[in-house]
Design an enzyme around this catalytic site. Structure first.
Site, PDB file in Angstrom:
ATOM      1  CB  CYS A  34      -0.957  -0.089   1.467  1.00 50.08           C
ATOM      2  SG  CYS A  34      -1.860  -1.373   1.257  1.00 50.08           S
TER       3      CYS A  34
ATOM      4  CB  SER B 210       9.581  -4.781 -12.386  1.00 49.80           C
ATOM      5  OG  SER B 210       9.137  -5.759 -13.012  1.00 49.80           O
TER       6      SER B 210
ATOM      7  CE1 TYR C 157       6.921  -5.866  -9.555  1.00 45.07           C
ATOM      8  CE2 TYR C 157       6.162  -5.516  -7.352  1.00 45.07           C
ATOM      9  CZ  TYR C 157       5.817  -5.566  -8.579  1.00 45.07           C
ATOM     10  OH  TYR C 157       4.602  -5.551  -9.103  1.00 45.07           O
TER      11      TYR C 157
ATOM     12  N   GLY D 126      -0.494   0.244  -4.921  1.00 43.49           N
ATOM     13  CA  GLY D 126      -1.863  -0.315  -4.634  1.00 43.49           C
ATOM     14  C   GLY D 126      -2.816   0.311  -5.412  1.00 43.49           C
TER      15      GLY D 126
ATOM     16  CG  ASN E  32       2.856   0.446   3.278  1.00 43.52           C
ATOM     17  OD1 ASN E  32       4.065   1.039   2.999  1.00 43.52           O
ATOM     18  ND2 ASN E  32       2.269  -0.665   2.722  1.00 43.52           N
ATOM     19  N   GLY E  33       1.696  -1.811   5.529  1.00 44.34           N
ATOM     20  CA  GLY E  33       2.300  -2.605   6.480  1.00 44.34           C
ATOM     21  C   GLY E  33       1.323  -3.900   6.786  1.00 44.34           C
TER      22      GLY E  33
ATOM     23  CB  CYS F 235       6.080 -10.792   2.288  1.00 42.58           C
ATOM     24  SG  CYS F 235       6.086  -9.326   3.420  1.00 42.58           S
TER      25      CYS F 235
HETATM   26  P1  5GP Z   1       6.336 -14.907 -12.241  1.00 42.55           P
HETATM   27  O1  5GP Z   1       7.322 -15.158 -13.312  1.00 42.55           O
HETATM   28  O2  5GP Z   1       6.834 -15.254 -10.669  1.00 42.55           O
HETATM   29  O3  5GP Z   1       4.967 -15.326 -12.487  1.00 42.55           O
HETATM   30  O4  5GP Z   1       6.339 -13.215 -11.948  1.00 42.55           O
HETATM   31  C1  5GP Z   1       7.296 -12.442 -11.620  1.00 42.55           C
HETATM   32  C2  5GP Z   1       6.775 -10.833 -12.350  1.00 42.55           C
HETATM   33  O5  5GP Z   1       6.092 -10.450 -11.401  1.00 42.55           O
HETATM   34  C3  5GP Z   1       7.955 -10.115 -12.180  1.00 42.55           C
HETATM   35  O6  5GP Z   1       8.132  -9.281 -13.238  1.00 42.55           O
HETATM   36  C4  5GP Z   1       7.701  -9.063 -10.776  1.00 42.55           C
HETATM   37  O7  5GP Z   1       8.095  -7.724 -11.261  1.00 42.55           O
HETATM   38  C5  5GP Z   1       6.372  -9.320 -10.940  1.00 42.55           C
HETATM   39  N1  5GP Z   1       5.556  -8.870 -10.003  1.00 42.55           N
HETATM   40  C6  5GP Z   1       4.470  -8.152 -10.015  1.00 42.55           C
HETATM   41  N2  5GP Z   1       3.944  -7.909  -8.878  1.00 42.55           N
HETATM   42  C7  5GP Z   1       4.376  -8.514  -7.890  1.00 42.55           C
HETATM   43  C8  5GP Z   1       4.358  -8.639  -6.243  1.00 42.55           C
HETATM   44  O8  5GP Z   1       3.505  -7.988  -5.728  1.00 42.55           O
HETATM   45  N3  5GP Z   1       5.191  -9.558  -5.952  1.00 42.55           N
HETATM   46  C9  5GP Z   1       6.021 -10.008  -6.370  1.00 42.55           C
HETATM   47  N4  5GP Z   1       6.964 -10.776  -5.784  1.00 42.55           N
HETATM   48  N5  5GP Z   1       6.330  -9.895  -7.784  1.00 42.55           N
HETATM   49  C10 5GP Z   1       5.616  -9.246  -8.469  1.00 42.55           C
HETATM   50 FE1  SF4 Z   2      10.209  -7.245   2.185  1.00 42.72          FE
HETATM   51 FE2  SF4 Z   2      10.550  -9.887   1.695  1.00 42.72          FE
HETATM   52 FE3  SF4 Z   2      10.700  -8.741   4.457  1.00 42.72          FE
HETATM   53 FE4  SF4 Z   2       8.426  -8.977   3.086  1.00 42.72          FE
HETATM   54  S1  SF4 Z   2       9.604 -10.634   3.794  1.00 42.72           S
HETATM   55  S2  SF4 Z   2       9.386  -7.317   4.261  1.00 42.72           S
HETATM   56  S3  SF4 Z   2       8.909  -8.760   1.098  1.00 42.72           S
HETATM   57  S4  SF4 Z   2      12.124  -8.504   2.513  1.00 42.72           S
HETATM   58 MG    MG Z   3       7.751  -7.293 -13.265  1.00 37.90          MG
END
Ligand code: 5GP
Ligand code: SF4
Ligand code: MG
Length: 467
Positions: free
Chosen positions: A1, A296, A255, A27, A101-102, A395
């Protein structure tokens, strides 16, 4: 968020709208703004992007000089409209609104306890715990610190709540005549303070929200710090003696945060680029071009390209009129949106050996589609490089990672993932390499990459896994 706040500005609601717009990437499910005119607090909430959630009408009605706002993506509590923030409450001392946020790790047990005492919750969000803790507290323990006379009534309630919750919280609290910012003692989520030329103060999750309102980034809210702003000025309190054991979320740098932001006192751009440079040092690969998975993966890919001398090619184009695929709640929509979002540029990749760089690999579904797409567009060899280590654990501190079962690195070896996504090679940046990019001495949470959690409520986890 994402959270944003304004103090002392005639256009508080409009500026909050702009600030939230700059924080939209944090968000997209819903947004809300609360404004005080010095006597009453008014709130407007809506679903979807800020521009859809808050109308011109809403902004006209939100009169006042102090405001807070929130953009939400659901972690705890799901995408129920009742969970849209800021939350508003009356209590014996007046009223307040709160934006969070958290994520709290002891929300379930606190909630059960409060419910047994008669509290009626109207949302499923952990943030409402703060509302009840603050509103129900009648005899908060005396504070050992000297409080300004404006703070003696309300702040002890906030301190008491901070003493009871565990987990991640960057908070903004709006009172009739005050704006309060709080950051948890571990400092999981970012929050900073800004100011403009005409003397208005701002709080924001990321500094990119200060840029849009022409304010200057002043400083971070420190872990464990409570900052109060009102007509008497700006004051800072540290209600507890905390161990100097910071756990800033490293995933913000990987990210979540925007590359044009300063968070945790550092430039996201620089650290993300360092991650790409370190990836090039760890995995020098003979290839014709480096292709970022936009958006990203872009900055890390630039770092890789710079360090390796291999040219960067925009081999995949992103359609910006679709939200982040991850944030859409159902798998069906997620599946569709990858295609809606990304399309290969045949001219850039045909017959080439390419290095594809993404920031993270979570479920593996996006990567699988990307590799397949590039293959069909004529890429000769595809090496997938990820600018963070394998995500092996969820997380619990406010980033919406899927359950352990859905995390591909939890079920497969790197070799198996490589085969699953159909790439010729797959490598991840090492934990060391990631931390080195951000300067490891500064204290980071890396729990989703290591499974080692800084704060946990064991009882709570058993409960949440059963859900
Ligand atoms: P995957 O290949 O695991 O399906 O997706 C990875 C992609 O998801 C990456 O490009 C990353 O930038 C994107 N991504 C978008 N939103 C999130 C999120 O909330 N958490 C994570 N871990 N990756 C996200
Ligand atoms: Fe960040 Fe990963 Fe720690 Fe969650 S578990 S606060 S996403 S480093
Ligand atoms: Mg991505």
């Amino acid at each position: 968020c994402g959270i944003f706040g304004v103090f002392n500005n005639k256009s508080a609601a409009e500026l909050t709208f702009l600030g939230l717009h700059a924080l939209q990437h944090r968000g997209q499910e819903s947004a809300g703004i609360a404004v005080s005119d010095g006597y009453d607090i008014n709130v407007r909430l809506g679903q979807g992007l800020v521009t859809k959630a808050i109308s011109d009408e809403d902004l006209k009605e939100l009169k006042g000089d102090i405001a807070i706002g929130h953009v939400r993506y659901s972690t705890a509590g799901g995408s129920n409209p009742k969970n849209i923030q800021p939350f508003f409450a009356h209590f014996y001392g007046g009223s307040f609104a709160i934006a969070h946020n958290g994520n709290l790790v002891n929300a379930n047990s606190l909630r059960t306890k409060l419910e047994k005492e008669g509290a009626i919750f109207r949302s499923t969000s952990d943030t409402e715990i703060f509302v009840h803790l603050i509103a129900r507290s009648k005899n908060p323990p005396p504070s050992h610190i000297n409080l300004h006379k404006n703070d003696t009534e309300f702040l002890p309630l906030v301190f008491e709540a901070m003493g009871k919750v565990k987990g991640a919280y960057s908070l903004l609290i709006l009172r009739e005549k005050q704006l309060i910012a709080v950051r948890d003692p571990f400092g999981f989520r970012p929050l900073s303070l800004g100011k403009n030329k005409s003397g208005s103060y701002f709080f924001a999750s990321e500094s990119c929200a200060f840029d849009i309102v022409d304010a200057e980034y002043l400083r971070d809210i420190n872990p464990g710090e409570v900052v109060v702003i009102d007509d008497a000025g700006i004051r800072s309190y540290y209600p507890f003696e905390y161990p100097q054991n910071l756990k800033k979320c490293i995933f913000e740098f990987v990210y979540f945060a925007r590359p044009d932001s300063i968070i945790f006192k550092d430039y996201v751009y620089e650290i993300r680029k360092n991650m790409g440079r370190n990836l090039a040092k760890e995995y020098p690969i003979d290839a014709d071009c480096v292709v970022p998975v936009l958006d990203s993966g872009l900055v890390a890919a630039m770092g890789y390209s710079e360090e390796s001398g291999i040219p960067l090619e925009i081999g995949i184009i992103r359609n910006h009129y679709v939200g982040r695929s991850f944030i859409q709640p159902t798998q069906e929509i997620r599946d569709l949106s990858v295609k809606l979002k990304l399309n290969p540029v045949r001219q850039a990749i045909e017959g080439k050996r390419i290095i594809v760089i993404d920031d993270s690999l979570v479920r593996g579904t996006t990567s699988k589609k990307i590799v397949n797409m590039l293959r069909r567009a004529g890429a000769k060899e595809i090496h997938m490089l990820i600018s963070s280590p394998p995500v092996i654990s969820p997380c619990y501190y406010g980033i919406d990672t899927p359950t352990k079962e859905e995390l591909i690195a939890n079920n497969m070896s790197i070799e198996e993932i490589k085969n699953f996504i159909g790439a010729d090679g797959l490598n991840y940046l090492s934990l060391e390499g990631m931390l080195d990019a951000a300067d490891k001495t500064k204290g980071y949470c890396t729990a989703c990459f290591t499974g080692i959690y800084p704060v946990l409520d064991e009882e709570e986890l058993v409960l949440s896994e059963k859900k």
